[in-house]
Each structure stands twice: as structure tokens, then as C-alpha cells.
Enzyme design. Sequence first.
Site, PDB file in Angstrom:
ATOM      1  N   SER A 192       0.849  -1.192   0.000  1.00  0.00           N
ATOM      2  CA  SER A 192       0.000   0.000   0.000  1.00  0.00           C
ATOM      3  C   SER A 192       0.884   1.241   0.000  1.00  0.00           C
ATOM      4  O   SER A 192       2.036   1.200   0.449  1.00  0.00           O
ATOM      5  CB  SER A 192      -0.892   0.014   1.244  1.00  0.00           C
ATOM      6  OG  SER A 192      -1.537   1.260   1.407  1.00  0.00           O
TER       7      SER A 192
ATOM      8  N   TYR B 270      -1.626  -0.043  10.696  1.00  0.00           N
ATOM      9  CA  TYR B 270      -1.689  -0.409   9.282  1.00  0.00           C
ATOM     10  C   TYR B 270      -0.385  -0.072   8.564  1.00  0.00           C
ATOM     11  O   TYR B 270       0.153  -0.890   7.798  1.00  0.00           O
ATOM     12  CB  TYR B 270      -2.864   0.313   8.615  1.00  0.00           C
ATOM     13  CG  TYR B 270      -3.098  -0.094   7.180  1.00  0.00           C
ATOM     14  CD1 TYR B 270      -3.556  -1.371   6.874  1.00  0.00           C
ATOM     15  CD2 TYR B 270      -2.868   0.798   6.133  1.00  0.00           C
ATOM     16  CE1 TYR B 270      -3.775  -1.751   5.554  1.00  0.00           C
ATOM     17  CE2 TYR B 270      -3.091   0.424   4.822  1.00  0.00           C
ATOM     18  CZ  TYR B 270      -3.541  -0.847   4.536  1.00  0.00           C
ATOM     19  OH  TYR B 270      -3.755  -1.236   3.230  1.00  0.00           O
TER      20      TYR B 270
END
Length: 223
Positions: free
Chosen positions: A132, A145
Site C-alpha cells: 500500500s 496499518y
Amino acid sequence: MELKGKTAVVTGSSSGIGFELCGLLTDKGTSVYGLSRRRTPLEHPGFTWLETDVTSQEETDRAFDTVLGKHEQVDLLVNNAGFGLFGSIETIDPEAWNRLIATNLTAPFFCTRRVVPGMKAIRRGTIVNVASIAGKRGFRNGSAYCASKFGLNGFSEALVEELREEGIRVCTINPGSTGTAFFDHAGIEAKKLMKTEDVARVILSMIELPDDMLPDQVVVRPL
């Protein structure tokens, strides 16, 4: 990579990017195995769903035992399974943190270690890790995250150097905002979202590059 007749494993296949990619790969004539806890609603003679919690080494090994019982090796592995956890550092539940790291970082380790021996034997294979942009740049309330995706990028970069002389490609894609269930839980409002099928097509294009080309770190984001 010529995909017809090859064997692929895609984690997190039940929805989103993983689901779309399974469809694209089967259309190319690939035997695809989708690993996920929820059923993958893809009906295709080239697709097999294996109910698997990839955070469990036992369940993951059982799934790969099934695949390798039918095929000599896995030619393509896509580590796509993942989810987000957001909040201030003092509010993040330690059990939730552990579950996030297990899904986003440990599961790719469990899967990768099962495919590498077969790839080494034929000196060919591709591993794609879906990270990501959050694995490149931190953001507020994203400590958990971001830590998992930064870790996945580090894992990938180290594997590139470890496996490239064995003829094995390790590729990483870092998508920006994508229209998945991610934003239902992130508490973040995205101005623009990419389509999951478009991100899946980017991954497919990475895979289909010649075997002597390495799409090492690819970043895609909304324009």
C-alpha cells in the site's frame, strides 16, 4: 510470464482486488487456487476455492499441501490478503494489532516459504506482494496499518535480493485509494477511488512482463 497452463495461488480471493485478479488469471488459462476464510463466488473450471485462514500456519500448510498434491509447483503466488486497523496509538487493542500483523505480514511469510522450493527447482516463478502507499508514507491514526505495510515492503525488498539469482521475481504493488470495503472501516474519506478491477489489471500486466524483467516496486494512485 506465459500464464496458460501455469498454477497460481491468490490469498484474500473472496472480494476486491483478489477476486478480480482470480477472474483475470483463469481467463488466461491459469489453474487458480483462491485462499480465503469467506467463500469466493467465482465459478470457473480453472478456479478452486480453499477455505483458509492464512494467519494460521496449520491451515496455510494444509492448503498448500492440497495444491502441491495436484501440481508439481506453484508458478505464481499473490499475497493479497489484508485489512486495515485505525485509531490513536493508545486506543489500539493489542489483540487487534496482533491480528493485523498476522494477516498483513506473517501470512505472506507462511505462503512464500511454501512456494520458494518449487520455484528454485525450476529456476522460475513470480511472487507478488500487495502492499500500500501506506507502506511508503505514514499517516495520522494509521500506525498499525502503516507498520504492517512498511514491513511487507521491507520483506519484499529483502526477498528480491535473496531470490533474484534463483530466477524468482518478487514484485510489490503499492496501491493508493481503491474502492474496497477498506474505507468502510478506515474513518478516512477518499476524494477519488480506483476500481478494484483496474488495480487487478495492473498486477496482471506486472506478471505478464518477460521473465527477465522485474517490476520491483510499482505505485498506482488515483489521478
